[in-house]
Design a protein around this motif. Structure first.
Motif, PDB file in Angstrom:
ATOM      1  N   GLY B 124       0.804  -1.534  -0.199  1.00  9.77           N
ATOM      2  CA  GLY B 124      -0.135  -0.122  -0.128  1.00  9.77           C
ATOM      3  C   GLY B 124       1.217   1.526   0.180  1.00  9.77           C
ATOM      4  N   ASN B 125       1.732   1.680   0.968  1.00  8.14           N
ATOM      5  CA  ASN B 125       3.036   2.462   1.030  1.00  8.14           C
ATOM      6  C   ASN B 125       3.420   2.524  -0.105  1.00  8.14           C
ATOM      7  OD1 ASN B 125       1.850   3.239   3.949  1.00  8.14           O
ATOM      8  ND2 ASN B 125       3.971   2.044   4.339  1.00  8.14           N
ATOM      9  N   LEU B 126       4.240   1.353  -0.879  1.00 10.58           N
ATOM     10  CA  LEU B 126       4.466   1.836  -1.695  1.00 10.58           C
ATOM     11  C   LEU B 126       3.711   2.369  -3.687  1.00 10.58           C
ATOM     12  CD1 LEU B 126       7.837   1.298  -4.013  1.00 10.58           C
ATOM     13  CD2 LEU B 126       6.888  -0.949  -4.783  1.00 10.58           C
ATOM     14  N   GLY B 127       2.038   1.588  -3.616  1.00  8.97           N
ATOM     15  CA  GLY B 127       1.782   2.047  -4.318  1.00  8.97           C
ATOM     16  C   GLY B 127       1.339   3.156  -4.584  1.00  8.97           C
ATOM     17  N   THR B 128       1.270   4.216  -3.058  1.00  4.95           N
ATOM     18  CA  THR B 128       0.876   5.696  -3.231  1.00  4.95           C
ATOM     19  C   THR B 128       2.081   6.125  -3.164  1.00  4.95           C
ATOM     20  OG1 THR B 128      -0.471   4.642  -0.725  1.00  4.95           O
ATOM     21  CG2 THR B 128       0.194   6.525  -0.710  1.00  4.95           C
ATOM     22  N   LEU B 129       3.492   5.624  -2.898  1.00  3.34           N
ATOM     23  CA  LEU B 129       4.547   6.526  -2.941  1.00  3.34           C
ATOM     24  C   LEU B 129       4.799   6.785  -4.536  1.00  3.34           C
ATOM     25  CD1 LEU B 129       7.372   5.497  -0.641  1.00  3.34           C
ATOM     26  CD2 LEU B 129       6.150   7.301  -0.838  1.00  3.34           C
ATOM     27  N   PHE B 130       4.397   5.839  -5.716  1.00  2.70           N
ATOM     28  CA  PHE B 130       3.950   6.284  -6.904  1.00  2.70           C
ATOM     29  C   PHE B 130       3.467   7.173  -7.516  1.00  2.70           C
ATOM     30  CE2 PHE B 130       6.388   2.085  -7.855  1.00  2.70           C
ATOM     31  CZ  PHE B 130       7.076   1.946  -8.689  1.00  2.70           C
ATOM     32  N   ARG B 131       2.099   6.956  -7.043  1.00  2.56           N
ATOM     33  CA  ARG B 131       0.974   8.219  -7.147  1.00  2.56           C
ATOM     34  C   ARG B 131       1.313   9.079  -6.507  1.00  2.56           C
ATOM     35  NH1 ARG B 131      -4.805   6.945  -4.436  1.00  2.56           N
ATOM     36  NH2 ARG B 131      -5.869   9.373  -5.272  1.00  2.56           N
ATOM     37  N   SER B 132       2.130   9.598  -5.490  1.00  2.00           N
ATOM     38  CA  SER B 132       2.410  10.479  -5.574  1.00  2.00           C
ATOM     39  C   SER B 132       3.830  10.847  -6.387  1.00  2.00           C
ATOM     40  CB  SER B 132       3.398  10.783  -3.858  1.00  2.00           C
ATOM     41  OG  SER B 132       1.824  10.959  -2.744  1.00  2.00           O
ATOM     42  N   ALA B 133       4.422  10.585  -6.854  1.00  2.00           N
ATOM     43  CA  ALA B 133       6.134  10.321  -7.727  1.00  2.00           C
ATOM     44  C   ALA B 133       5.479  11.123  -8.908  1.00  2.00           C
ATOM     45  CB  ALA B 133       6.778   9.328  -7.943  1.00  2.00           C
ATOM     46  N   LEU B 134       3.873  10.227  -9.447  1.00  2.00           N
ATOM     47  CA  LEU B 134       3.676  10.959 -10.601  1.00  2.00           C
ATOM     48  C   LEU B 134       3.155  12.099 -10.639  1.00  2.00           C
ATOM     49  CD1 LEU B 134       3.603  10.186 -13.714  1.00  2.00           C
ATOM     50  CD2 LEU B 134       1.034   9.418 -13.296  1.00  2.00           C
ATOM     51  N   ALA B 135       2.478  12.628  -9.099  1.00  2.00           N
ATOM     52  CA  ALA B 135       1.868  13.602  -8.597  1.00  2.00           C
ATOM     53  C   ALA B 135       2.587  15.012  -8.740  1.00  2.00           C
ATOM     54  CB  ALA B 135       0.836  13.967  -7.962  1.00  2.00           C
ATOM     55  N   PHE B 136       3.804  14.631  -8.799  1.00  2.00           N
ATOM     56  CA  PHE B 136       4.978  15.750  -7.806  1.00  2.00           C
ATOM     57  C   PHE B 136       6.005  15.914  -8.928  1.00  2.00           C
ATOM     58  CE2 PHE B 136       2.682  15.238  -3.671  1.00  2.00           C
ATOM     59  CZ  PHE B 136       1.740  16.265  -4.102  1.00  2.00           C
ATOM     60  N   GLY B 137       5.480  15.186  -9.833  1.00  2.00           N
ATOM     61  CA  GLY B 137       6.554  15.257 -11.222  1.00  2.00           C
ATOM     62  C   GLY B 137       7.860  14.665 -11.043  1.00  2.00           C
ATOM     63  N   PHE B 138       8.013  13.587  -9.984  1.00  2.00           N
ATOM     64  CA  PHE B 138       9.341  12.363 -10.097  1.00  2.00           C
ATOM     65  C   PHE B 138       9.320  11.850 -11.260  1.00  2.00           C
ATOM     66  CE2 PHE B 138      11.993  13.280  -6.069  1.00  2.00           C
ATOM     67  CZ  PHE B 138      11.390  14.377  -5.979  1.00  2.00           C
ATOM     68  N   ALA B 158      -3.087  -0.045  -5.269  1.00  2.00           N
ATOM     69  CA  ALA B 158      -3.089   1.668  -4.732  1.00  2.00           C
ATOM     70  C   ALA B 158      -2.357   2.436  -5.059  1.00  2.00           C
ATOM     71  CB  ALA B 158      -1.798   0.717  -3.196  1.00  2.00           C
ATOM     72  N   SER B 159      -1.231   2.188  -6.398  1.00  2.00           N
ATOM     73  CA  SER B 159      -1.361   3.098  -7.219  1.00  2.00           C
ATOM     74  C   SER B 159      -1.746   4.162  -7.781  1.00  2.00           C
ATOM     75  CB  SER B 159       0.030   2.242  -7.808  1.00  2.00           C
ATOM     76  OG  SER B 159      -0.127   2.559  -9.656  1.00  2.00           O
ATOM     77  N   ALA B 160      -3.066   3.530  -7.479  1.00  2.00           N
ATOM     78  CA  ALA B 160      -4.194   3.973  -8.596  1.00  2.00           C
ATOM     79  C   ALA B 160      -4.121   4.135 -10.025  1.00  2.00           C
ATOM     80  CB  ALA B 160      -4.459   5.064  -7.594  1.00  2.00           C
ATOM     81  N   GLY B 161      -3.149   2.962 -10.486  1.00  2.00           N
ATOM     82  CA  GLY B 161      -2.478   2.907 -12.069  1.00  2.00           C
ATOM     83  C   GLY B 161      -1.755   3.656 -12.254  1.00  2.00           C
ATOM     84  N   THR B 162      -1.111   3.881 -11.572  1.00  2.00           N
ATOM     85  CA  THR B 162       0.161   5.756 -11.878  1.00  2.00           C
ATOM     86  C   THR B 162       1.222   4.481 -12.271  1.00  2.00           C
ATOM     87  OG1 THR B 162       0.719   5.873  -9.749  1.00  2.00           O
ATOM     88  CG2 THR B 162      -0.885   7.629 -10.566  1.00  2.00           C
TER      89      THR B 162
END
Lengths: 266, 266
Positions: B124-138, B158-162
């Motif tokens: 869950g944490n790793l997926g969420t980090l992928f999502r925030s990464a895409l959101a914040f231009g990583f 958890a990444s919501a497909g990101t």
């Protein structure tokens, strides 16, 4: 004294929502969560442990509870499994009374920072929001709508035990809004088309009492809450992502509000 | 053409790490995730669906894939359950090739912002980090140590497909550190006793290429990585909480770095 079969059955039913509601109690499992209970001076009514599953740290903890005159009972590893929510039970389980959750009780406490969770149905997200709330000086977490239940085993675990350290209130959205208006608390809500950036929010909000409202990822906050909001704020991010995880968005906003309280800003 | 029994068995084994590694493929289930695949122009090799479980939105999606000449097969609801990781299968499942994950491939892409996940074992944490990464231009997420696998069903969800939108690399911590040094990328790591606040980080980092390193909640980043870090930063919070959730901490830092790139600062 030992734990009777009927008692154990009652305790087991605390793994369900119905059981918690009927008995006004909840469970927290494992060394880490029970240590957090102690840290926040929340005393269990009962601690169950299985001798062979308990680590040295767990044994120390049991001694500590014993000195505090907490009722402690040894049970078999098999019985422990019955009252455990995890696949690998962690040796000990504490039973606690549910704390009060009426808004009226909160109103007299002079709180300045509230987090309102509307329809946060994922237990992991709700637990994480409790954790960030305590970290960023939010004194109460309110839940409304279809939110998960703060004292379910999954939320307690995801909160890393911070549910012991934050006040909690649960009510309808209507009542929460009335409460905020009565107490002159500014409601800060998130919206994709929010007019205000985080920077502007920090400047505007100053040290006013605030209630930060977080809604579900799918639908955002309800129209009712949007209309009641004093400020609608957006977290800028790349358009490739539709929305942030709800716990992430809430935590970023809490951190911003926390900074505006704690940093000396020029 | 239809799906043979043997084929279905192969697809089912993609729910396991071993299967994914052997076949170099992974699964993504449900309308939402497959829409994200389309958004990021990632084409499935095969889409399976069960007629009765598929919503109108799902049917439109199938038409879209059909026009794109993706192989599409109808299977029974029971067969769909076999290749589904969720309790309530969502009507359709896509099979994708695992993207490349060699650091050497990343090195030629001229990336400026990397997230390094060391021992992020919670999916869950790793997926969420992928999502925030895409959101914040990583632009890339690297995983090292005992991190969860980015293309397991839980992480993809958890990444919501990101995961479809961010590059990924996996290697040892040693190799990742050498890579950063070779490419002159500043490594920013978190530490409780970090010398730098977020504010100072924003001022210092400017627009240099960065690799933000996030470690496990229990142990933080490894000593090796700590020694290699260019900057160690802390997120100030109340002492009542030992640490923030790893995905929250990572997201707050990514947001800060993103702001220092995008905001006009005076």
């Amino acid at each position: 004294m030992s734990v009777t079969r009927a008692e154990l059955k009652d305790i087991q039913s605390l793994l369900t929502k119905k059981g918690r509601r009927e008995q006004h109690r909840f469970l927290a499992e494992g060394v880490r969560l029970l240590e957090e209970a102690i840290r926040h001076r929340v005393r269990p009514e009962l601690v169950l442990y299985a001798v062979h599953g308990t680590s040295d740290r767990g044994k120390e903890l049991i001694d500590l509870f014993a000195r505090d005159k907490v009722r402690i009972e040894e049970i078999s590893a098999k019985q422990l499994e019955q009252v455990s929510d995890t696949e690998t039970p962690q040796g000990l389980v504490g039973m606690f009374r549910l704390p009060p959750h009426d808004l009226t009780e909160l109103s007299t406490a002079g709180l300045r920072r509230y987090l309102l969770c509307e329809n946060i149905s994922d237990p992991g997200n709700l637990g994480t929001l409790f954790r960030s709330a305590l970290a960023f000086g939010f004194e109460a977490v309110l839940t409304a709508g279809q939110s998960a239940e703060p004292f379910s085993p999954k939320v307690v675990r995801a909160s890393a035990g911070t549910v012991f350290g934050v006040r909690h209130g649960v009510d309808t959205i209507d009542s929460v809004i009335s409460y905020a208006k009565r107490q002159q608390i500014a409601i800060v809500a998130t919206g994709r088309t929010g007019a205000m950036t985080l920077r502007e929010l920090r400047k505007t909000i100053g040290k006013r009492p605030v209630m930060l409202a977080i809604g579900s990822e799918a639908d955002g906050i309800s129209p009712l809450l949007q209309r009641a909001a004093t400020y609608i704020v957006r977290i800028d991010h790349e358009p490739e992502v539709e929305s942030l995880n709800a716990a992430v968005a809430g935590s970023i906003l809490m951190k911003e509000i926390y900074s505006s309280w704690t940093e000396d800003k020029k």
